[in-house]
Write an enzyme that holds these catalytic residues in place. Structure first.
Site, PDB file in Angstrom:
ATOM      1  N   ASP A  39       9.502 -50.467  90.176  1.00 54.26           N
ATOM      2  CA  ASP A  39       8.139 -50.879  90.508  1.00 54.26           C
ATOM      3  C   ASP A  39       7.383 -51.321  89.261  1.00 54.26           C
ATOM      4  OD1 ASP A  39       6.992 -48.628  89.232  1.00 54.26           O
ATOM      5  OD2 ASP A  39       6.890 -47.495  91.099  1.00 54.26           O
TER       6      ASP A  39
ATOM      7  N   PHE B 251      18.625 -50.892  83.746  1.00 54.65           N
ATOM      8  CA  PHE B 251      20.026 -50.471  83.676  1.00 54.65           C
ATOM      9  C   PHE B 251      20.680 -50.603  85.046  1.00 54.65           C
ATOM     10  CE2 PHE B 251      18.094 -48.298  80.129  1.00 54.65           C
ATOM     11  CZ  PHE B 251      19.065 -48.305  79.151  1.00 54.65           C
TER      12      PHE B 251
END
Length: 144
Positions: A82, A93
């Site tokens: 978000d 990642f």
């Protein structure tokens, strides 16, 4: 069109681009060489940080060829990033689990993302019936 500020973690990283007319998903690449043995888990750095606009989130999923090419699956099956994950150290990642021994090279396309608006606020209304006749079957879709 919203602008998204992006930080690349190294100069070698291929720059993200939107391929108009082909897909509205954007490929992400491994930011370093990674070797995994079957059964190992690793957060694979993607070499980017972004400042998403308020009210938006990124959905990150494997590419359709990720398992075939690399033998890895994404452990959370779909990542949601978000707009609060926007600091200079908030690198994206890919949480990978290897199902076979594998080698991923810097620059390999291992996942993809798209930017989505947050779900609008909704209310649930409890009812005794939804008012549709029984269509039969379990898990069938659509209405008669």
């Amino acid at each position: 069109m919203p602008k998204i500020r992006i930080r690349y973690w190294n100069e070698r990283m291929a720059r993200l681009n939107y391929i108009d007319g082909k897909s509205d998903w954007i490929d992400l690449r491994a930011a370093e060489d990674v070797t995994l043995k079957a059964g190992e888990f690793r957060l694979i750095p993607l070499g980017i940080s972004m400042e998403l606009p308020a009210g938006y989130e990124a959905h990150v999923v494997p590419r359709s060829s990720t398992y075939k090419n690399f033998g890895i699956i994404q452990t959370n099956h779909m990542g949601v990033i978000d707009e609060s994950y926007c600091g200079d150290q908030d690198q994206w990642f890919f949480p990978a689990y290897a199902l076979r021994d594998t080698q991923i090279r810097e620059g390999d396309r291992i996942c993809q993302f798209r930017i989505m608006e947050h779900q609008p606020e909704i209310r649930f209304e409890e009812v005794k019936s939804l008012g549709h006749e029984d269509r039969g079957g379990i898990g069938s879709t659509g209405r008669k």
